[in-house]
Scaffold this motif. Structure first.
Motif, PDB file in Angstrom:
ATOM      1  N   LEU A  35      25.018  -7.038 -54.232  1.00  0.00           N
ATOM      2  CA  LEU A  35      24.457  -8.204 -54.924  1.00  0.00           C
ATOM      3  C   LEU A  35      25.012  -8.237 -56.348  1.00  0.00           C
ATOM      4  O   LEU A  35      24.978  -7.229 -57.057  1.00  0.00           O
ATOM      5  CB  LEU A  35      22.928  -8.092 -54.970  1.00  0.00           C
ATOM      6  N   LYS A  36      25.544  -9.415 -56.711  1.00  0.00           N
ATOM      7  CA  LYS A  36      26.057  -9.537 -58.074  1.00  0.00           C
ATOM      8  C   LYS A  36      25.455 -10.782 -58.718  1.00  0.00           C
ATOM      9  O   LYS A  36      25.543 -11.882 -58.158  1.00  0.00           O
ATOM     10  CB  LYS A  36      27.582  -9.639 -58.047  1.00  0.00           C
ATOM     11  N   ILE A  37      24.808 -10.572 -59.849  1.00  0.00           N
ATOM     12  CA  ILE A  37      24.227 -11.687 -60.603  1.00  0.00           C
ATOM     13  C   ILE A  37      25.023 -11.801 -61.902  1.00  0.00           C
ATOM     14  O   ILE A  37      25.240 -10.800 -62.584  1.00  0.00           O
ATOM     15  CB  ILE A  37      22.745 -11.393 -60.943  1.00  0.00           C
ATOM     16  N   ALA A  38      25.474 -13.019 -62.223  1.00  0.00           N
ATOM     17  CA  ALA A  38      26.291 -13.179 -63.439  1.00  0.00           C
ATOM     18  C   ALA A  38      25.751 -14.304 -64.313  1.00  0.00           C
ATOM     19  O   ALA A  38      25.626 -15.445 -63.862  1.00  0.00           O
ATOM     20  CB  ALA A  38      27.738 -13.476 -63.055  1.00  0.00           C
ATOM     21  N   ASN A  39      25.402 -13.949 -65.534  1.00  0.00           N
ATOM     22  CA  ASN A  39      24.999 -14.917 -66.585  1.00  0.00           C
ATOM     23  C   ASN A  39      23.895 -15.885 -66.141  1.00  0.00           C
ATOM     24  O   ASN A  39      23.975 -17.081 -66.392  1.00  0.00           O
ATOM     25  CB  ASN A  39      26.215 -15.731 -67.053  1.00  0.00           C
ATOM     26  N   LEU A  40      22.890 -15.351 -65.516  1.00  0.00           N
ATOM     27  CA  LEU A  40      21.800 -16.184 -64.983  1.00  0.00           C
ATOM     28  C   LEU A  40      20.836 -16.595 -66.099  1.00  0.00           C
ATOM     29  O   LEU A  40      20.401 -15.759 -66.890  1.00  0.00           O
ATOM     30  CB  LEU A  40      21.037 -15.367 -63.935  1.00  0.00           C
ATOM     31  N   GLY A  83      10.749 -26.043 -69.080  1.00  0.00           N
ATOM     32  CA  GLY A  83      10.582 -26.891 -70.271  1.00  0.00           C
ATOM     33  C   GLY A  83      11.413 -26.318 -71.402  1.00  0.00           C
ATOM     34  O   GLY A  83      12.609 -26.085 -71.236  1.00  0.00           O
ATOM     35  N   THR A  84      10.762 -26.022 -72.518  1.00  0.00           N
ATOM     36  CA  THR A  84      11.509 -25.467 -73.661  1.00  0.00           C
ATOM     37  C   THR A  84      11.472 -23.932 -73.652  1.00  0.00           C
ATOM     38  O   THR A  84      12.134 -23.299 -74.461  1.00  0.00           O
ATOM     39  CB  THR A  84      10.909 -25.964 -74.991  1.00  0.00           C
ATOM     40  N   HIS A  85      10.680 -23.369 -72.741  1.00  0.00           N
ATOM     41  CA  HIS A  85      10.523 -21.909 -72.713  1.00  0.00           C
ATOM     42  C   HIS A  85      11.612 -21.263 -71.855  1.00  0.00           C
ATOM     43  O   HIS A  85      11.681 -21.497 -70.641  1.00  0.00           O
ATOM     44  CB  HIS A  85       9.136 -21.564 -72.161  1.00  0.00           C
ATOM     45  N   LYS A  86      12.461 -20.461 -72.495  1.00  0.00           N
ATOM     46  CA  LYS A  86      13.546 -19.791 -71.786  1.00  0.00           C
ATOM     47  C   LYS A  86      13.018 -18.502 -71.146  1.00  0.00           C
ATOM     48  O   LYS A  86      12.629 -17.576 -71.848  1.00  0.00           O
ATOM     49  CB  LYS A  86      14.686 -19.490 -72.764  1.00  0.00           C
ATOM     50  N   VAL A  87      12.974 -18.471 -69.844  1.00  0.00           N
ATOM     51  CA  VAL A  87      12.349 -17.347 -69.132  1.00  0.00           C
ATOM     52  C   VAL A  87      13.371 -16.271 -68.784  1.00  0.00           C
ATOM     53  O   VAL A  87      13.093 -15.074 -68.869  1.00  0.00           O
ATOM     54  CB  VAL A  87      11.675 -17.862 -67.834  1.00  0.00           C
ATOM     55  N   ILE A  88      14.577 -16.684 -68.393  1.00  0.00           N
ATOM     56  CA  ILE A  88      15.654 -15.742 -68.063  1.00  0.00           C
ATOM     57  C   ILE A  88      16.819 -16.030 -69.012  1.00  0.00           C
ATOM     58  O   ILE A  88      17.266 -17.186 -69.102  1.00  0.00           O
ATOM     59  CB  ILE A  88      16.127 -15.941 -66.601  1.00  0.00           C
ATOM     60  N   LYS A  89      17.282 -14.970 -69.689  1.00  0.00           N
ATOM     61  CA  LYS A  89      18.312 -15.197 -70.712  1.00  0.00           C
ATOM     62  C   LYS A  89      19.605 -14.460 -70.358  1.00  0.00           C
ATOM     63  O   LYS A  89      19.712 -13.252 -70.581  1.00  0.00           O
ATOM     64  CB  LYS A  89      17.784 -14.727 -72.080  1.00  0.00           C
ATOM     65  N   ASN A  90      20.507 -15.201 -69.765  1.00  0.00           N
ATOM     66  CA  ASN A  90      21.858 -14.696 -69.544  1.00  0.00           C
ATOM     67  C   ASN A  90      21.882 -13.323 -68.843  1.00  0.00           C
ATOM     68  O   ASN A  90      22.536 -12.399 -69.305  1.00  0.00           O
ATOM     69  CB  ASN A  90      22.549 -14.592 -70.917  1.00  0.00           C
ATOM     70  N   VAL A  91      21.204 -13.228 -67.744  1.00  0.00           N
ATOM     71  CA  VAL A  91      21.075 -11.942 -67.039  1.00  0.00           C
ATOM     72  C   VAL A  91      22.283 -11.690 -66.138  1.00  0.00           C
ATOM     73  O   VAL A  91      22.686 -12.570 -65.370  1.00  0.00           O
ATOM     74  CB  VAL A  91      19.774 -11.935 -66.205  1.00  0.00           C
ATOM     75  N   SER A  92      22.849 -10.503 -66.246  1.00  0.00           N
ATOM     76  CA  SER A  92      23.920 -10.081 -65.338  1.00  0.00           C
ATOM     77  C   SER A  92      23.530  -8.721 -64.752  1.00  0.00           C
ATOM     78  O   SER A  92      22.992  -7.870 -65.468  1.00  0.00           O
ATOM     79  CB  SER A  92      25.249  -9.960 -66.085  1.00  0.00           C
ATOM     80  N   LEU A  93      23.831  -8.537 -63.471  1.00  0.00           N
ATOM     81  CA  LEU A  93      23.398  -7.297 -62.806  1.00  0.00           C
ATOM     82  C   LEU A  93      24.196  -7.114 -61.519  1.00  0.00           C
ATOM     83  O   LEU A  93      24.475  -8.089 -60.813  1.00  0.00           O
ATOM     84  CB  LEU A  93      21.895  -7.423 -62.476  1.00  0.00           C
ATOM     85  N   THR A  94      24.543  -5.870 -61.238  1.00  0.00           N
ATOM     86  CA  THR A  94      25.200  -5.580 -59.958  1.00  0.00           C
ATOM     87  C   THR A  94      24.386  -4.511 -59.250  1.00  0.00           C
ATOM     88  O   THR A  94      24.034  -3.497 -59.844  1.00  0.00           O
ATOM     89  CB  THR A  94      26.644  -5.084 -60.192  1.00  0.00           C
ATOM     90  N   VAL A  95      24.084  -4.773 -57.989  1.00  0.00           N
ATOM     91  CA  VAL A  95      23.313  -3.796 -57.206  1.00  0.00           C
ATOM     92  C   VAL A  95      24.118  -3.453 -55.950  1.00  0.00           C
ATOM     93  O   VAL A  95      24.394  -4.338 -55.132  1.00  0.00           O
ATOM     94  CB  VAL A  95      21.928  -4.346 -56.796  1.00  0.00           C
ATOM     95  N   GLY A  96      24.510  -2.183 -55.847  1.00  0.00           N
ATOM     96  CA  GLY A  96      25.230  -1.732 -54.641  1.00  0.00           C
ATOM     97  C   GLY A  96      24.237  -1.280 -53.586  1.00  0.00           C
ATOM     98  O   GLY A  96      23.097  -1.765 -53.545  1.00  0.00           O
ATOM     99  N   SER A  97      24.621  -0.349 -52.733  1.00  0.00           N
ATOM    100  CA  SER A  97      23.705   0.144 -51.689  1.00  0.00           C
ATOM    101  C   SER A  97      22.741   1.138 -52.309  1.00  0.00           C
ATOM    102  O   SER A  97      22.853   2.356 -52.109  1.00  0.00           O
ATOM    103  CB  SER A  97      24.513   0.800 -50.574  1.00  0.00           C
TER     104      SER A  97
END
Lengths: 237, 264
Positions: free
Chosen positions: A2-7, A12-26
């Motif tokens: 699983l690879k998450i990039a710049n999420l 509304g105006t409330h930023k809940v997730i800020k530029n999250v990146s993550l890699t999850v292998g086995s």
């Protein structure tokens, strides 16, 4: 993988997730964070239940960002077991077969591994919290997901039951060898379950060498405002 | 007022003291007034009147079909409420849910008459759909549907939305998740929606009389039968028919109560 990039994600105006990146292998990646820090929102975005504002999600190198949940092949275990109340335990676990997912033989094996043979004909409401968690996990694993997303599935259980279940869950998850993204606010749960650790503080994700270090970062982030409310915060400043 | 008297009243639960006489005066007293005017000759004459039984049959049949239609359409609204809350379709449907509640029912009847009457539905007959049993059903449906839609929307709001999310990740499309998981969870809400819209349909008068007319033996319903009998000066018969309406309503109240108890 699983690879998450710049999420990113805002309500509304409330930023809940800020530029999250993550890699999850086995591995089992545990994300520690306070309630409301954005960790559940991140899981829902990866599952396709919520849409992100920006960023990319790749599962086994396939870009799933724009796909609906049914096409992502992710397994999602919510905080409450959320079993289908009108179906028996057996029907809950076999649910994925209706959509051509999973295999009968694997389901039998899962039932054995999670020790739920004796409750298969019961309705979910007749089960204890611990058994509901086992069934919820079995239902998700039965669909042979490529990634597991677990949103504090044990948080409502008593400590003693939790301590018994976590090693069992870890054994099952490690045997399958798929990426597991597990979010929790509970340090002991993280210590017992995780291979690698991150912490999320107000929507920002950071890696940590251990569960204790992740927890330490969270502890440091707690301000007077969080502990005592706006009046005390103003007073202290 | 004397301070100690005021204290005594406050101690005796002021709200109950105000509520009890108002309940008796405004709700119970009119019903009792109607029932105490029941007379044996009036009852006998009404029960022997074929047109009364025709109006009972028309009312029950039309209300049953209208309530069934309400439930079917409210299932569609429930789907939109669950999966399409940001869509224009949902916003329009939500607005239209409230409109029939705010509209005078004569206006609803007139709108139906213009929409499905001779001008636009002349092919269906000399008066279009107007003054037929279909018109009676449509009039009842138009004013009752919001109750069913609200009941289903409230059921969706109380549902465990995570179970829908899980079903989606197990391979369900929104339609499959709705039919397999949401609909069984909405059973009680659908039952409530059916009973409420059936009850509302039973009591509808203005929209029915505007669009369906008041043709004895053909499109006359219980409400318009009562109206006709009062106009003809047959008050005893009107009172009997009204008593019958109260009897039907009581059955519905018991049904709703049983539904609530089952839910609890």
């Amino acid at each position: 993988m699983l690879k998450i990039a710049n999420l990113s994600k805002s309500f509304g105006t409330h930023k809940v997730i800020k530029n999250v990146s993550l890699t999850v292998g086995s591995e089992i990646r545990v994300v520690l964070g306070l309630n409301g820090c954005g960790k559940s929102t991140m899981l829902k975005i990866v599952a396709g239940i919520l849409a992100s504002d920006n960023g990319k999600i790749l599962i086994d190198k396939r870009d799933v960002t724009a796909l609906p949940p049914e096409d992502r092949h992710v397994g999602y275990v919510p905080q409450q077991a959320s079993l289908f109340k009108h179906l028996s335990v057996r029907e809950n676990i076999r649910y994925c077969l209706r959509n051509g997912r999973g295999a009968e033989a694997d389901i039998d094996q899962l039932v054995e591994m999670l020790k739920i043979e004796n409750v298969l004909d019961k309705k979910p409401e007749a089960l204890s919290g611990g058994f509901q968690s086992r069934v919820s996990l079995a239902r998700t694993l039965a669909s042979q997901p490529h990634v597991m997303l677990m949103d504090e599935p044990l948080s409502d259980l008593d400590l003693a039951i939790k301590e018994k279940l976590i090693p069992e869950f870890r054994k099952v998850l490690k045997k399958l060898g798929i990426p597991v993204l597990y979010v929790t606010h509970d340090l002991s749960e993280a210590q017992l379950l995780g291979d690698r650790f991150s912490c999320m503080i107000e929507g920002v994700l950071s890696d940590a060498d251990s569960a204790e270090k992740a927890f330490g970062l969270i502890r440091e982030s707690i301000s007077d405002y969080d502990l005592h409310g706006p009046a005390q915060h103003q007073l202290r400043n | 007022m004397d301070g100690s008297l005021m204290n005594k009243i406050m101690n005796k639960d002021l709200i109950t003291i105000l509520f009890t006489p108002l309940l008796f005066l405004l709700i119970i007293y009119p019903i009792v007034a109607l029932l105490t005017n029941l007379e044996v000759p009036g009852v006998r004459e009404t029960l022997m009147d074929g047109l009364f039984w025709d109006s009972v049959k028309n009312t029950l049949l039309a209300a049953l079909v209208a309530a069934s239609l309400c439930v079917i359409l409210s299932i569609g609204f429930g789907y939109c409420h669950l999966f399409m809350r940001n869509s224009l379709l949902y916003k329009a449907a939500n607005l239209m849910n409230d409109l029939p509640i705010a509209l005078p029912h004569t206006v609803a009847g007139l709108a139906l008459l213009l929409a499905f009457g001779r001008t636009n539905f002349g092919f269906a007959g000399p008066t279009g759909l107007a003054f037929t049993m279909i018109a009676v059903v449509l009039a009842m449906f138009f004013v009752s549907y919001p109750l069913a839609a609200r009941a289903v929307a409230s059921g969706v709001d109380q549902m465990d939305l995570e179970s829908i999310a899980v079903a989606r990740t197990l391979g369900d499309t929104p339609t499959k998740a709705f039919l397999r998981i949401a609909l069984p969870a909405l059973r009680e809400a659908l039952f409530s929606g059916f009973v409420l819209s059936f009850a509302r349909s039973l009591s509808e008068f203005a929209a029915v009389i505007m669009f369906g007319g008041n043709v004895p033996g053909s499109t006359q319903v219980l409400a318009s039968y009562v109206f006709t009998k009062v106009e003809e000066g047959e008050v005893a018969m009107a009172v009997t028919a009204s008593g019958f309406c109260i009897f039907l309503s009581l059955i519905l109240v018991v049904l709703v109560g049983q539904g609530r108890r089952r839910r609890a």
